[in-house]
Design a protein around this motif. Sequence first.
Motif, PDB file in Angstrom:
ATOM      1  N   ALA A 177      36.941  49.593  51.947  1.00  0.00           N
ATOM      2  CA  ALA A 177      36.237  50.838  51.175  1.00  0.00           C
ATOM      3  C   ALA A 177      35.157  50.640  50.279  1.00  0.00           C
ATOM      4  CB  ALA A 177      37.389  51.728  50.649  1.00  0.00           C
ATOM      5  N   THR A 178      35.553  49.301  49.556  1.00  0.00           N
ATOM      6  CA  THR A 178      34.967  48.697  48.347  1.00  0.00           C
ATOM      7  C   THR A 178      34.656  47.291  48.641  1.00  0.00           C
ATOM      8  OG1 THR A 178      35.358  50.494  47.087  1.00  0.00           O
ATOM      9  CG2 THR A 178      34.140  48.697  46.012  1.00  0.00           C
ATOM     10  N   PRO A 179      33.530  46.696  49.499  1.00  0.00           N
ATOM     11  CA  PRO A 179      33.339  45.325  49.619  1.00  0.00           C
ATOM     12  C   PRO A 179      33.143  44.681  48.287  1.00  0.00           C
ATOM     13  CG  PRO A 179      32.209  46.724  51.406  1.00  0.00           C
ATOM     14  CD  PRO A 179      32.438  47.345  50.271  1.00  0.00           C
ATOM     15  N   GLY A 180      33.690  43.561  48.143  1.00  0.00           N
ATOM     16  CA  GLY A 180      33.658  42.912  47.035  1.00  0.00           C
ATOM     17  C   GLY A 180      34.856  41.661  46.705  1.00  0.00           C
ATOM     18  N   GLU A 181      34.974  41.293  45.455  1.00  0.00           N
ATOM     19  CA  GLU A 181      36.320  40.242  45.012  1.00  0.00           C
ATOM     20  C   GLU A 181      37.388  41.061  44.611  1.00  0.00           C
ATOM     21  OE1 GLU A 181      36.797  37.092  41.728  1.00  0.00           O
ATOM     22  OE2 GLU A 181      34.865  37.968  41.850  1.00  0.00           O
ATOM     23  N   LEU A 182      38.437  40.702  45.088  1.00  0.00           N
ATOM     24  CA  LEU A 182      39.688  41.204  44.471  1.00  0.00           C
ATOM     25  C   LEU A 182      40.163  40.719  43.251  1.00  0.00           C
ATOM     26  CD1 LEU A 182      42.525  42.593  45.148  1.00  0.00           C
ATOM     27  CD2 LEU A 182      43.292  40.570  46.102  1.00  0.00           C
ATOM     28  N   LEU A 183      40.293  41.415  42.160  1.00  0.00           N
ATOM     29  CA  LEU A 183      40.712  41.023  40.821  1.00  0.00           C
ATOM     30  C   LEU A 183      42.145  41.166  40.906  1.00  0.00           C
ATOM     31  CD1 LEU A 183      37.733  42.890  39.007  1.00  0.00           C
ATOM     32  CD2 LEU A 183      37.980  40.456  39.836  1.00  0.00           C
ATOM     33  N   GLU A 184      42.776  42.145  41.361  1.00  0.00           N
ATOM     34  CA  GLU A 184      44.280  42.470  40.883  1.00  0.00           C
ATOM     35  C   GLU A 184      44.893  43.408  41.851  1.00  0.00           C
ATOM     36  OE1 GLU A 184      46.675  44.112  36.993  1.00  0.00           O
ATOM     37  OE2 GLU A 184      44.814  43.512  37.005  1.00  0.00           O
ATOM     38  N   ALA A 185      46.068  43.361  42.129  1.00  0.00           N
ATOM     39  CA  ALA A 185      46.675  44.352  43.124  1.00  0.00           C
ATOM     40  C   ALA A 185      48.257  44.480  42.728  1.00  0.00           C
ATOM     41  CB  ALA A 185      46.545  44.016  44.631  1.00  0.00           C
ATOM     42  N   ASP A 186      48.707  45.630  42.230  1.00  0.00           N
ATOM     43  CA  ASP A 186      49.769  45.974  41.657  1.00  0.00           C
ATOM     44  C   ASP A 186      50.433  47.115  42.283  1.00  0.00           C
ATOM     45  OD1 ASP A 186      50.054  43.601  39.646  1.00  0.00           O
ATOM     46  OD2 ASP A 186      48.422  44.842  38.426  1.00  0.00           O
ATOM     47  N   LEU A 187      51.795  47.310  42.078  1.00  0.00           N
ATOM     48  CA  LEU A 187      52.577  48.260  42.508  1.00  0.00           C
ATOM     49  C   LEU A 187      52.850  49.117  41.399  1.00  0.00           C
ATOM     50  CD1 LEU A 187      55.206  47.538  45.135  1.00  0.00           C
ATOM     51  CD2 LEU A 187      53.286  49.189  45.474  1.00  0.00           C
ATOM     52  N   SER A 188      52.918  50.432  41.196  1.00  0.00           N
ATOM     53  CA  SER A 188      53.009  51.682  40.054  1.00  0.00           C
ATOM     54  C   SER A 188      53.567  52.649  40.738  1.00  0.00           C
ATOM     55  CB  SER A 188      51.962  51.582  39.285  1.00  0.00           C
ATOM     56  OG  SER A 188      50.864  52.327  39.987  1.00  0.00           O
ATOM     57  N   THR A 189      53.959  53.610  40.068  1.00  0.00           N
ATOM     58  CA  THR A 189      54.309  54.948  40.330  1.00  0.00           C
ATOM     59  C   THR A 189      53.456  55.866  39.813  1.00  0.00           C
ATOM     60  OG1 THR A 189      56.205  55.051  38.787  1.00  0.00           O
ATOM     61  CG2 THR A 189      56.858  54.082  40.753  1.00  0.00           C
ATOM     62  N   TRP A 227      49.887  51.394  45.169  1.00  0.00           N
ATOM     63  CA  TRP A 227      49.039  50.503  44.830  1.00  0.00           C
ATOM     64  C   TRP A 227      47.789  50.606  43.966  1.00  0.00           C
ATOM     65  CZ3 TRP A 227      50.678  45.465  45.663  1.00  0.00           C
ATOM     66  CH2 TRP A 227      51.812  45.248  46.623  1.00  0.00           C
ATOM     67  N   ASP A 228      47.770  49.729  42.879  1.00  0.00           N
ATOM     68  CA  ASP A 228      46.523  49.946  42.114  1.00  0.00           C
ATOM     69  C   ASP A 228      45.739  48.607  42.382  1.00  0.00           C
ATOM     70  OD1 ASP A 228      47.342  52.202  40.511  1.00  0.00           O
ATOM     71  OD2 ASP A 228      48.762  51.007  39.452  1.00  0.00           O
ATOM     72  N   VAL A 229      44.628  48.802  42.923  1.00  0.00           N
ATOM     73  CA  VAL A 229      43.852  47.544  43.580  1.00  0.00           C
ATOM     74  C   VAL A 229      42.323  47.615  42.458  1.00  0.00           C
ATOM     75  CG1 VAL A 229      42.863  46.376  45.490  1.00  0.00           C
ATOM     76  CG2 VAL A 229      44.864  47.803  45.841  1.00  0.00           C
ATOM     77  N   GLU A 230      42.356  46.536  42.052  1.00  0.00           N
ATOM     78  CA  GLU A 230      40.863  46.422  41.299  1.00  0.00           C
ATOM     79  C   GLU A 230      39.923  45.412  42.005  1.00  0.00           C
ATOM     80  OE1 GLU A 230      40.914  45.762  37.195  1.00  0.00           O
ATOM     81  OE2 GLU A 230      43.003  46.916  36.960  1.00  0.00           O
ATOM     82  N   ILE A 231      38.916  45.504  42.222  1.00  0.00           N
ATOM     83  CA  ILE A 231      37.659  45.093  42.768  1.00  0.00           C
ATOM     84  C   ILE A 231      36.463  44.969  42.268  1.00  0.00           C
ATOM     85  CG2 ILE A 231      36.328  44.865  45.213  1.00  0.00           C
ATOM     86  CD1 ILE A 231      38.774  46.285  46.487  1.00  0.00           C
TER      87      ILE A 231
END
Length: 76
Positions: free
Chosen positions: A28-40, A47-51
């Motif tokens: 959806a958003t090409p780039g570099e993965l910075l972080e991926a964490d589970l939350s509620t 999944w909270d994914v930062e790119i």
Amino acid sequence: VEIDVADAGLFVDAELARAVPIGLALAATPGELLEADLSTKGGSIVWDVEIRAEDGVRHELHIDAGTGEILRTAAD
């Protein structure tokens, strides 16, 4: 360090489970993965994914852990 075969299987399953939302986010958003964490959020596991996108803008995507649906995207 010794790893039990059953524990190793759980680790592999967890890494595969993590790879799916990361792949969806990067598609959806090409780039570099910075972080991926589970939350509620709102009673759902997300999944909270930062790119960091190719243009340098940082994006946060919330992906439903059960369905893979992208629930929210935001750019900083």
